[in-house]
Design a protein around this motif. Structure first.
Motif, mmCIF file in Angstrom:
data_model
loop_
_atom_site.group_PDB
_atom_site.id
_atom_site.type_symbol
_atom_site.label_atom_id
_atom_site.label_comp_id
_atom_site.label_asym_id
_atom_site.label_seq_id
_atom_site.Cartn_x
_atom_site.Cartn_y
_atom_site.Cartn_z
ATOM 1 N N SER A 377 0.853 -1.185 0.000
ATOM 2 C CA SER A 377 0.000 0.000 0.000
ATOM 3 C C SER A 377 0.889 1.235 0.000
ATOM 4 O O SER A 377 1.873 1.313 0.731
ATOM 5 C CB SER A 377 -0.930 -0.014 1.218
ATOM 6 N N ILE A 378 0.539 2.184 -0.847
ATOM 7 C CA ILE A 378 1.401 3.346 -1.062
ATOM 8 C C ILE A 378 1.447 4.247 0.163
ATOM 9 O O ILE A 378 2.487 4.828 0.498
ATOM 10 C CB ILE A 378 0.928 4.115 -2.310
ATOM 11 N N ALA A 379 0.343 4.347 0.884
ATOM 12 C CA ALA A 379 0.284 5.273 2.017
ATOM 13 C C ALA A 379 1.267 4.919 3.124
ATOM 14 O O ALA A 379 1.828 5.807 3.768
ATOM 15 C CB ALA A 379 -1.139 5.299 2.582
ATOM 16 N N ASP A 380 1.506 3.610 3.327
ATOM 17 C CA ASP A 380 2.334 3.223 4.474
ATOM 18 C C ASP A 380 3.364 2.141 4.163
ATOM 19 O O ASP A 380 4.078 1.694 5.062
ATOM 20 C CB ASP A 380 1.439 2.735 5.625
ATOM 21 N N GLY A 381 3.430 1.695 2.899
ATOM 22 C CA GLY A 381 4.436 0.708 2.544
ATOM 23 C C GLY A 381 4.208 -0.673 3.118
ATOM 24 O O GLY A 381 5.154 -1.474 3.201
ATOM 25 N N VAL A 382 2.969 -0.991 3.500
ATOM 26 C CA VAL A 382 2.666 -2.298 4.088
ATOM 27 C C VAL A 382 2.381 -3.304 2.980
ATOM 28 O O VAL A 382 1.633 -3.024 2.041
ATOM 29 C CB VAL A 382 1.463 -2.201 5.051
ATOM 30 N N PRO A 402 -2.931 6.669 -6.415
ATOM 31 C CA PRO A 402 -3.241 5.237 -6.348
ATOM 32 C C PRO A 402 -3.157 4.709 -4.922
ATOM 33 O O PRO A 402 -2.519 5.318 -4.049
ATOM 34 C CB PRO A 402 -2.181 4.601 -7.250
ATOM 35 N N VAL A 403 -3.779 3.575 -4.707
ATOM 36 C CA VAL A 403 -3.820 2.958 -3.375
ATOM 37 C C VAL A 403 -2.713 1.927 -3.208
ATOM 38 O O VAL A 403 -2.110 1.814 -2.139
ATOM 39 C CB VAL A 403 -5.203 2.306 -3.147
ATOM 40 N N LEU A 404 -2.436 1.194 -4.286
ATOM 41 C CA LEU A 404 -1.477 0.090 -4.197
ATOM 42 C C LEU A 404 -0.402 0.212 -5.269
ATOM 43 O O LEU A 404 -0.664 0.683 -6.375
ATOM 44 C CB LEU A 404 -2.195 -1.260 -4.376
ATOM 45 N N ARG A 405 0.796 -0.217 -4.918
ATOM 46 C CA ARG A 405 1.873 -0.383 -5.890
ATOM 47 C C ARG A 405 2.130 -1.872 -6.007
ATOM 48 O O ARG A 405 2.500 -2.545 -5.030
ATOM 49 C CB ARG A 405 3.145 0.341 -5.443
ATOM 50 N N LEU A 406 1.904 -2.434 -7.207
ATOM 51 C CA LEU A 406 2.064 -3.866 -7.402
ATOM 52 C C LEU A 406 3.524 -4.209 -7.663
ATOM 53 O O LEU A 406 4.314 -3.378 -8.108
ATOM 54 C CB LEU A 406 1.198 -4.334 -8.566
ATOM 55 N N THR A 407 3.869 -5.446 -7.382
ATOM 56 C CA THR A 407 5.246 -5.896 -7.533
ATOM 57 C C THR A 407 5.739 -5.739 -8.962
ATOM 58 O O THR A 407 6.931 -5.499 -9.209
ATOM 59 C CB THR A 407 5.363 -7.364 -7.096
ATOM 60 N N ALA A 417 -8.712 13.495 -2.471
ATOM 61 C CA ALA A 417 -7.627 14.358 -2.011
ATOM 62 C C ALA A 417 -7.395 14.242 -0.516
ATOM 63 O O ALA A 417 -6.248 14.312 -0.046
ATOM 64 C CB ALA A 417 -7.926 15.809 -2.394
ATOM 65 N N ASP A 418 -8.483 14.050 0.267
ATOM 66 C CA ASP A 418 -8.308 13.930 1.721
ATOM 67 C C ASP A 418 -8.054 12.499 2.159
ATOM 68 O O ASP A 418 -7.861 12.231 3.350
ATOM 69 C CB ASP A 418 -9.519 14.494 2.464
ATOM 70 N N GLY A 419 -8.066 11.551 1.215
ATOM 71 C CA GLY A 419 -7.752 10.167 1.532
ATOM 72 C C GLY A 419 -8.874 9.379 2.168
ATOM 73 O O GLY A 419 -8.709 8.184 2.450
ATOM 74 N N LEU A 420 -10.036 9.993 2.391
ATOM 75 C CA LEU A 420 -11.124 9.298 3.080
ATOM 76 C C LEU A 420 -11.911 8.374 2.161
ATOM 77 O O LEU A 420 -12.568 7.432 2.621
ATOM 78 C CB LEU A 420 -12.067 10.303 3.741
ATOM 79 N N VAL A 421 -11.872 8.624 0.869
ATOM 80 C CA VAL A 421 -12.549 7.749 -0.094
ATOM 81 C C VAL A 421 -11.482 7.109 -0.977
ATOM 82 O O VAL A 421 -10.628 7.807 -1.533
ATOM 83 C CB VAL A 421 -13.548 8.528 -0.968
ATOM 84 N N SER A 422 -11.521 5.791 -1.094
ATOM 85 C CA SER A 422 -10.523 5.098 -1.899
ATOM 86 C C SER A 422 -11.141 3.844 -2.496
ATOM 87 O O SER A 422 -12.178 3.360 -2.047
ATOM 88 C CB SER A 422 -9.289 4.729 -1.052
ATOM 89 N N GLY A 423 -10.487 3.344 -3.522
ATOM 90 C CA GLY A 423 -10.957 2.134 -4.171
ATOM 91 C C GLY A 423 -9.817 1.394 -4.809
ATOM 92 O O GLY A 423 -8.790 1.982 -5.165
ATOM 93 N N THR A 424 -9.986 0.087 -4.948
ATOM 94 C CA THR A 424 -8.949 -0.756 -5.521
ATOM 95 C C THR A 424 -9.588 -1.924 -6.245
ATOM 96 O O THR A 424 -10.695 -2.354 -5.909
ATOM 97 C CB THR A 424 -7.994 -1.279 -4.428
ATOM 98 N N GLN A 435 -1.523 -6.090 6.266
ATOM 99 C CA GLN A 435 -2.387 -5.114 5.616
ATOM 100 C C GLN A 435 -3.670 -4.895 6.425
ATOM 101 O O GLN A 435 -4.136 -3.764 6.581
ATOM 102 C CB GLN A 435 -2.716 -5.600 4.207
ATOM 103 N N ARG A 436 -4.227 -5.990 6.937
ATOM 104 C CA ARG A 436 -5.447 -5.874 7.761
ATOM 105 C C ARG A 436 -5.155 -5.062 9.023
ATOM 106 O O ARG A 436 -5.949 -4.203 9.429
ATOM 107 C CB ARG A 436 -5.964 -7.259 8.117
ATOM 108 N N ALA A 437 -4.022 -5.322 9.655
ATOM 109 C CA ALA A 437 -3.652 -4.588 10.867
ATOM 110 C C ALA A 437 -3.514 -3.100 10.588
ATOM 111 O O ALA A 437 -3.892 -2.254 11.404
ATOM 112 C CB ALA A 437 -2.360 -5.153 11.451
ATOM 113 N N ALA A 438 -2.980 -2.754 9.405
ATOM 114 C CA ALA A 438 -2.823 -1.339 9.044
ATOM 115 C C ALA A 438 -4.187 -0.670 8.903
ATOM 116 O O ALA A 438 -4.378 0.467 9.349
ATOM 117 C CB ALA A 438 -2.017 -1.215 7.755
ATOM 118 N N TRP A 439 -5.148 -1.362 8.267
ATOM 119 C CA TRP A 439 -6.493 -0.796 8.135
ATOM 120 C C TRP A 439 -7.164 -0.633 9.489
ATOM 121 O O TRP A 439 -7.822 0.374 9.754
ATOM 122 C CB TRP A 439 -7.342 -1.680 7.222
#
Length: 481
Positions: A377-382, A402-407, A417-424, A435-439
């Protein structure tokens, strides 16, 4: 072959448990379901798709899932029509009556896949579909007796005592099926018995006297079944997670064509989270910290259903209160400004307005993407691992976040912009422990020190022990030769 007196009598779970029990006995086991109907699918290593139940059964057998474990998969898109997936790939779209005419042409694929599974295994555990007594669907059947007869596979009939009328269901099946089909049935199992098993001893005897079939098991209700992925959305609606008042609330509208809903299982097991699966008529709770829009087999139709229920109004109000929203796959597409279906992939060609919570637009076109994915995940590198299973390409200004950076270097998803709405587009996000712990941390919930995969394995082992105690597995092996 395990066939049922009806749908949802527990065939899938019995096959999974028997697969693990036989593997523990040292046998090479393969699961097989000629025809499945489910929008809860899994991606195979080769980039195909099969029913989620067969993927779980493969896991129980400790082998990789294969498209040949479920050669025909029906994915309902409407009340009368479904996408037909053959050996892992989209083959056609057909209405119910059209599919009945199509079935005989699919039997060669079914028998080819079955032959592949037989070649790999000491024993193949075959699961039927629906009810063995549906004589109205018997012509051209590839799912139950039609397959059993074509492949020469002995049948054990499963009845569910928990729903009532199990004696009538089993004896009634004996009565209505053709003599040639009846001859394939060698025994029966009564599943999901609650309470004192001795109270049904006379029932087992009565069924044997009226059918001549061998009693092969009276299986007590297995409570931990809810901790394994459900195959049917009705199972999801019936087995709602426990309420946990005072814990951060996550709300999920149960859309009519919800798909890949095992995305939610790891959240349901979190003691620090109050997961609420909203049935029709239930509003999004005001205290929800996060609303998840799940995957859908028919995004446009489910978006219309969401609006009919008033959930769109609830979600917009939730957003104005500062609540977070996450869209998964089809749910991600719903969050945008517009969804175009120019080729009529999901229904009549056209376009609809989305919820407008993300500056994105989706075009339903091109080939279906089916592949396992890993990344962070881009926000925290998890780190995370999961899979993609979707048709459609999404673009727009918010994809710049984007939300995720794939391998493989691709970027996935979009965020406000505020990060409260996201989709993947990634499924399986919450099955990855980190990843679950981060959420959960973002929601202010305490993440229990859990290993989700290890928990599933422990449940499968417990299920195997349960069936070893209550099913005559030696007799099943003798039937199978």
């Amino acid at each position: 072959m395990l066939q049922g007196t009806g749908s949802s009598v527990g065939k899938s779970l019995l096959v999974a448990g028997l697969a693990r029990a036989l593997v523990l006995r040292g046998l090479r086991v393969r699961p097989f379901k000629p025809q499945n109907m489910s929008n809860n699918a899994a991606v195979t290593p080769g980039g195909g798709e099969i029913g989620r139940a067969q993927a779980l059964q493969a896991r129980a057998a400790r082998v990789a899932p294969s498209v040949h474990m479920n050669p025909v998969l029906l994915k309902p898109q409407s009340e009368t029509g479904a996408q037909v997936v053959v050996q892992g790939r989209v083959h056609a779209t057909a209405r119910a009556r059209e599919y009945q005419a199509m079935k005989p042409s699919l039997m060669p694929f079914v028998l080819e896949s079955f032959a592949r599974m037989r070649a790999e295994a000491d024993i193949v555990l075959v699961e039927g579909a629906g009810s063995a007594s549906e004589i109205n669907l018997r012509a051209g059947d590839i799912a139950n007796m039609g397959f059993a007869r074509a492949a020469g596979v002995p049948v054990v009939l499963v009845g569910d005592i928990d729903r009532g009328g199990v004696i009538a269901s089993l004896v009634g099946t004996h009565t209505v099926v053709a003599p040639e089909d009846r001859a394939m049935i060698r025994g029966f199992i009564v599943n999901r018995m609650r309470g004192d098993l001795s109270l049904f001893a006379d029932g087992m005897t009565g069924i044997t006297e009226r059918t001549g079939w061998a009693p092969l098991g009276l299986v007590p209700f297995f409570e931990n079944a809810r901790r394994l992925p459900a195959e049917d959305a009705e199972d999801l609606r019936d087995a709602l997670p426990p309420r946990r008042p005072g814990k951060p609330c996550v709300a999920v509208p149960l859309l009519p064509r919800i798909s890949n809903f095992d995305d939610l299982d790891p959240l349901a097991a979190e003691p620090g989270l109050d997961l609420r699966l909203l049935r029709p008529g239930q509003p999004v709770p005001a205290e929800a910290a996060l609303v998840i829009l799940p995957g859908s087999k028919a995004t446009i139709a489910d978006l219309a259903a969401l609006r009919r229920e008033g959930w769109d109004t609830d979600i917009l109000a939730h957003r104005r209160r500062g609540g977070a929203v996450l869209g998964l796959c089809g749910g991600f597409q719903m969050l945008g400004q517009r969804i175009d279906d120019p080729e009529g992939i999901e229904g009549p060609p056209g376009a609809v307005q989305g919820l407008g919570l993300l500056e994105i637009e989706t075009m339903l076109a091109g080939d279906k993407r089916l592949e396992a994915v890993t990344g962070e995940s881009i926000a925290d590198g998890v780190a995370f691992s999961g899979y993609e299973m979707h048709i459609g390409r999404t673009a727009g200004p918010d994809t710049a976040r984007p939300v995720l950076r794939l391998t493989d270097g691709r970027l996935d998803g979009a965020a406000s912009a505020d990060g409260l709405v996201s989709g993947t587009y990634a499924h399986g996000l919450f099955g990855h422990d980190a990843q679950r712990a981060a959420w959960l941390a973002r929601l202010g919930a305490d993440a229990a020190p859990r290993n989700h995969d290890a928990e599933v394995e422990a449940v499968l082992d417990a299920l195997a022990a349960h069936l070893e105690q209550h099913v005559d597995i030696d007799a099943l092996l003798a039937l199978a030769g």
